[in-house]
Design an enzyme around this catalytic site. Structure first.
Site, PDB file in Angstrom:
ATOM      1  CB  SER A   1     -32.300  23.836  28.443  1.00  0.00           C
ATOM      2  OG  SER A   1     -31.748  22.544  28.475  1.00  0.00           O
TER       3      SER A   1
ATOM      4  CE1 TYR B   1     -37.166  21.632  28.044  1.00  0.00           C
ATOM      5  CE2 TYR B   1     -34.931  20.847  27.665  1.00  0.00           C
ATOM      6  CZ  TYR B   1     -35.834  21.572  28.416  1.00  0.00           C
ATOM      7  OH  TYR B   1     -35.418  22.237  29.531  1.00  0.00           O
TER       8      TYR B   1
END
Length: 335
Positions: A127, A152
């Site tokens: 990501s 995350y």
């Protein structure tokens, strides 16, 4: 070619599986169909794949070590594209253990499955969130990513480190895919563009964080899939000349790489809202709010390594991509 694709009930997983099947590949799909967002949408995605030649699906939680190992042993895929994960920056603030189970334990079980069945190439979703406190733009895979600002993001950074260890110890070729704000038809309801669309059509205000002073590298789903498809045959090779002192962090003496897949054109959030208003034919009511924990002010991808490897650069313009999303949204929700 036999592919195992995790997360085929997800946004990217659906589009990728459709493309692989269209090109004649065999796809073994995995998903746990959790309730992080509307499960009916996940079932609707799967319905597009069910019955297609070359596709079969197993409902599975990748945190289940024995069940995951059994699928790998039975299917023995040649390539694995691991997209399943617990997504969402803000959700990680209140549900941290979900990220440990899915993103850490699940990723480890996929690595073990690939090792034990001698998978030719593992590609996995990372990501743009891993860039964290980086201020230099555009974000390059060669930048250090040691300061994530959400759990995350930390789990995605951990996935890259875990993958490097398997590449180094066992010679497993791995490619990490740092996606930049993916959008398009069949997208995730927790993403801002989806929430904005729903709220605008229902004449509800939309929450605009940091008073709109943010920029994002919005990347259309077809460009993401094209990048993955071009990278899949290009398993990284060990480079004995690489050293920590002289080499880029995105490469290694092991068969390991990390690449960005982004549009390389960061858009101001307020321009994004205006384009969405144009596509919907309605004005948004704005609820201006401060910056939220875990958010970053700007993302922009340096895709030079992707271009050098594949000759491809994501290129879909924001108005085009948003118009396609809105058309799908209206059809899917019969509005």
């Amino acid at each position: 070619m036999k592919y195992l694709v995790t997360g085929t009930a997800g946004f990217i997983g659906l589009h990728l599986a459709e493309r692989l099947l269209t090109e004649g590949h065999e796809v073994v799909g995995i998903d746990n169909l959790n309730d992080y967002y509307d499960v009916e949408l996940k079932h609707a995605r799967l319905a597009r794949l069910e019955g297609r030649k070359g596709y079969r699906f197993t409902r599975l939680d990748l945190a289940d070590r024995e069940a995951t190992a059994a699928v790998f042993a039975r299917e023995r895929p040649e390539r694995v594209i691991h997209l399943a994960a617990q997504a969402g920056v803000r959700y990680s603030l209140d549900h941290p253990l979900a990220y440990a189970d899915s993103n850490l334990v699940g990723h480890l079980n996929v690595l073990e499955g690939c090792r034990r069945t001698e998978v030719r190439h593992l590609l996995y979703a990372s990501s743009s969130s891993v860039y964290g406190l980086n201020r230099k733009t555009p974000f390059s895979p060669s930048d250090r990513t040691d300061h994530p600002v959400s759990l995350y993001a930390a789990t995605k950074k951990a996935n890259e480190l875990m993958s490097h260890s398997y590449a180094h110890l066992y010679g497993l070729p791995t490619t990490g895919l740092r996606f930049f704000t993916v959008y398009g038809p069949w997208g995730r309801p927790d993403m801002a563009y989806f929430k904005f669309t729903r709220a605008i059509l229902e004449d509800r205000p939309i929450d605009v964080y940091n008073n709109g002073e943010m920029r994002r590298d919005f990347t259309y789903i077809d460009d993401i899939v094209e990048g993955i498809m071009r990278l899949a045959p290009l398993a990284p090779e060990a480079n004995a000349a690489w050293t920590v002192e002289t080499g880029a962090p995105s490469e290694s003496s092991a068969p390991y790489r990390v690449v960005n897949i982004g549009n390389s054109q960061p858009e101001p959030l307020m321009r994004f809202i205006r384009e969405l208003e144009q596509a919907l034919g309605r004005k948004a009511r704005l609820n201006m709010l401060p910056l939220q924990p875990g958010d970053v002010l700007e993302t922009v991808a340096d895709t030079s390594s992707l271009e050098a490897l594949t000759g491809f650069r994501p290129h879909t313009d924001l108005p085009v991509g948003l118009a396609r999303f809105v058309a799908w949204y209206r059809e899917f929700h019969a509005r």
